[in-house]
Motif scaffolding. Structure first.
Motif, PDB file in Angstrom:
ATOM      1  N   ALA A   2       0.810  -1.224   0.000  1.00  0.00           N
ATOM      2  CA  ALA A   2       0.000   0.000   0.000  1.00  0.00           C
ATOM      3  C   ALA A   2       0.845   1.277   0.000  1.00  0.00           C
ATOM      4  O   ALA A   2       0.367   2.334  -0.409  1.00  0.00           O
ATOM      5  CB  ALA A   2      -0.934   0.002   1.212  1.00  0.00           C
ATOM      6  N   LEU A   3       2.099   1.191   0.445  1.00  0.00           N
ATOM      7  CA  LEU A   3       2.955   2.379   0.483  1.00  0.00           C
ATOM      8  C   LEU A   3       3.279   2.855  -0.934  1.00  0.00           C
ATOM      9  O   LEU A   3       3.498   2.036  -1.826  1.00  0.00           O
ATOM     10  CB  LEU A   3       4.274   2.070   1.202  1.00  0.00           C
ATOM     11  CG  LEU A   3       4.237   2.013   2.715  1.00  0.00           C
ATOM     12  CD1 LEU A   3       5.575   1.501   3.254  1.00  0.00           C
ATOM     13  CD2 LEU A   3       3.918   3.368   3.307  1.00  0.00           C
ATOM     14  N   PRO A   4       3.343   4.176  -1.147  1.00  0.00           N
ATOM     15  CA  PRO A   4       3.750   4.674  -2.463  1.00  0.00           C
ATOM     16  C   PRO A   4       5.168   4.220  -2.793  1.00  0.00           C
ATOM     17  O   PRO A   4       6.067   4.314  -1.955  1.00  0.00           O
ATOM     18  CB  PRO A   4       3.706   6.195  -2.318  1.00  0.00           C
ATOM     19  CG  PRO A   4       2.904   6.469  -1.093  1.00  0.00           C
ATOM     20  CD  PRO A   4       3.024   5.261  -0.216  1.00  0.00           C
ATOM     21  N   THR A   5       5.364   3.729  -4.009  1.00  0.00           N
ATOM     22  CA  THR A   5       6.680   3.272  -4.436  1.00  0.00           C
ATOM     23  C   THR A   5       7.632   4.447  -4.620  1.00  0.00           C
ATOM     24  O   THR A   5       8.804   4.368  -4.279  1.00  0.00           O
ATOM     25  CB  THR A   5       6.566   2.486  -5.756  1.00  0.00           C
ATOM     26  OG1 THR A   5       5.585   1.458  -5.581  1.00  0.00           O
ATOM     27  CG2 THR A   5       7.886   1.850  -6.132  1.00  0.00           C
ATOM     28  N   TYR A   6       7.101   5.549  -5.177  1.00  0.00           N
ATOM     29  CA  TYR A   6       7.901   6.748  -5.421  1.00  0.00           C
ATOM     30  C   TYR A   6       7.203   7.944  -4.779  1.00  0.00           C
ATOM     31  O   TYR A   6       6.552   8.721  -5.459  1.00  0.00           O
ATOM     32  CB  TYR A   6       8.087   6.979  -6.926  1.00  0.00           C
ATOM     33  CG  TYR A   6       8.724   5.812  -7.618  1.00  0.00           C
ATOM     34  CD1 TYR A   6      10.078   5.546  -7.446  1.00  0.00           C
ATOM     35  CD2 TYR A   6       7.980   4.954  -8.417  1.00  0.00           C
ATOM     36  CE1 TYR A   6      10.675   4.463  -8.070  1.00  0.00           C
ATOM     37  CE2 TYR A   6       8.572   3.871  -9.052  1.00  0.00           C
ATOM     38  CZ  TYR A   6       9.916   3.626  -8.875  1.00  0.00           C
ATOM     39  OH  TYR A   6      10.507   2.557  -9.494  1.00  0.00           O
ATOM     40  N   PRO A   7       7.326   8.097  -3.455  1.00  0.00           N
ATOM     41  CA  PRO A   7       6.636   9.205  -2.795  1.00  0.00           C
ATOM     42  C   PRO A   7       7.177  10.555  -3.262  1.00  0.00           C
ATOM     43  O   PRO A   7       8.378  10.718  -3.463  1.00  0.00           O
ATOM     44  CB  PRO A   7       6.926   8.975  -1.315  1.00  0.00           C
ATOM     45  CG  PRO A   7       8.141   8.128  -1.287  1.00  0.00           C
ATOM     46  CD  PRO A   7       8.152   7.324  -2.544  1.00  0.00           C
ATOM     47  N   ARG A   8       6.255  11.497  -3.464  1.00  0.00           N
ATOM     48  CA  ARG A   8       6.647  12.832  -3.936  1.00  0.00           C
ATOM     49  C   ARG A   8       5.784  13.873  -3.248  1.00  0.00           C
ATOM     50  O   ARG A   8       4.580  13.702  -3.118  1.00  0.00           O
ATOM     51  CB  ARG A   8       6.417  12.884  -5.452  1.00  0.00           C
ATOM     52  CG  ARG A   8       7.219  13.919  -6.111  1.00  0.00           C
ATOM     53  CD  ARG A   8       7.199  13.883  -7.604  1.00  0.00           C
ATOM     54  NE  ARG A   8       6.520  12.775  -8.223  1.00  0.00           N
ATOM     55  CZ  ARG A   8       6.314  12.666  -9.505  1.00  0.00           C
ATOM     56  NH1 ARG A   8       6.735  13.605 -10.310  1.00  0.00           N
ATOM     57  NH2 ARG A   8       5.701  11.650 -10.011  1.00  0.00           N
ATOM     58  N   LYS A   9       6.419  14.955  -2.815  1.00  0.00           N
ATOM     59  CA  LYS A   9       5.677  16.063  -2.205  1.00  0.00           C
ATOM     60  C   LYS A   9       4.745  16.665  -3.242  1.00  0.00           C
ATOM     61  O   LYS A   9       5.048  16.671  -4.430  1.00  0.00           O
ATOM     62  CB  LYS A   9       6.640  17.157  -1.700  1.00  0.00           C
ATOM     63  CG  LYS A   9       7.297  16.784  -0.384  1.00  0.00           C
ATOM     64  CD  LYS A   9       7.993  17.945   0.256  1.00  0.00           C
ATOM     65  CE  LYS A   9       7.112  18.848   1.025  1.00  0.00           C
ATOM     66  NZ  LYS A   9       6.622  18.407   2.297  1.00  0.00           N
ATOM     67  N   ASP A  10       3.612  17.193  -2.795  1.00  0.00           N
ATOM     68  CA  ASP A  10       2.652  17.828  -3.694  1.00  0.00           C
ATOM     69  C   ASP A  10       3.323  18.964  -4.458  1.00  0.00           C
ATOM     70  O   ASP A  10       4.039  19.783  -3.877  1.00  0.00           O
ATOM     71  CB  ASP A  10       1.453  18.385  -2.916  1.00  0.00           C
ATOM     72  CG  ASP A  10       0.567  17.267  -2.372  1.00  0.00           C
ATOM     73  OD1 ASP A  10       0.608  16.158  -2.933  1.00  0.00           O
ATOM     74  OD2 ASP A  10      -0.167  17.517  -1.399  1.00  0.00           O
ATOM     75  N   GLY A  11       3.090  19.012  -5.761  1.00  0.00           N
ATOM     76  CA  GLY A  11       3.595  20.094  -6.591  1.00  0.00           C
ATOM     77  C   GLY A  11       5.033  19.952  -7.041  1.00  0.00           C
ATOM     78  O   GLY A  11       5.530  20.769  -7.804  1.00  0.00           O
TER      79      GLY A  11
END
Length: 189
Positions: A139-148
């Motif tokens: 369930a964790l994002p594979t490539y987490p990225r801050k908004d924007g």
């Protein structure tokens, strides 16, 4: 694992489960266990982690786990390395069946991955913590990225050499330009 609510052991012995009704499942790891799980999954921290549901008998032969997974995970942004917080709320379903009840491919045959990946072979124990960690990992994002935040173009080349661009790697782009030049030449002549 520690929590204020009654907690299930991380592994349940199949021989000790009731065949007449559901067995409650509740894992809420304490700070040390959350830190261990976060490190295992490559996250910075797990602020919250809760796995609650029940394990029901499937007739005489197996068990079905249905649980709600709730977590708040902090990971590093793949672009800026700043912390990114993700809230996860998902339903987890697993079936534990004896090997004789799971369709097995013929030895040496080519097979595709089964569509139903929620079925696992039943052993002497059911690993509740393992199901929780695996579900969290998926369930964790594979490539987490801050908004924007966008991943910009990266260009790498030795000093004095022009880096190759995406356009350079398109083989027919040059042919289109050549065709236009030839058409212009025909018009002039």
């Amino acid at each position: 694992m520690s929590s204020d609510a009654p907690s299930t052991p991380p592994r349940l012995r199949v021989a000790s489960l009731r065949n007449t009704g559901p067995t409650p499942v509740h894992l809420e790891p304490g700070p040390d266990d959350r830190a261990r799980i976060a490190a295992e999954l490559g996250a910075e921290t797990l602020r919250k982690l809760r796995f609650k549901g029940e394990l029901r008998p499937l007739g005489k032969y197996g068990w079905r786990l249905e649980a709600e997974l709730g977590a708040t995970a902090v990971q590093s942004c793949i672009v800026t390395l700043e912390p990114v917080t993700t809230r996860i709320d998902t339903t987890v379903v697993r079936e534990y069946l004896p090997a004789s009840r799971i369709a097995q491919p013929d030895p040496g045959s080519e097979t595709e991955m089964p569509e139903d990946d929620s079925v696992e072979e039943l052993g002497e124990e059911i690993d509740i913590e393992g199901a929780m960690i695996e579900s969290l990992s998926l369930a964790l994002p594979t490539y987490p990225r801050k908004d924007g935040v966008e991943l910009g173009d990266a260009q790498f080349a030795a000093e004095g050499i022009a880096p190759m661009t995406d356009e350079d790697s398109k083989p027919f782009a040059g042919l289109a330009g050549l065709r236009e030049k030839m058409q212009d030449k025909d018009r002039e002549g």
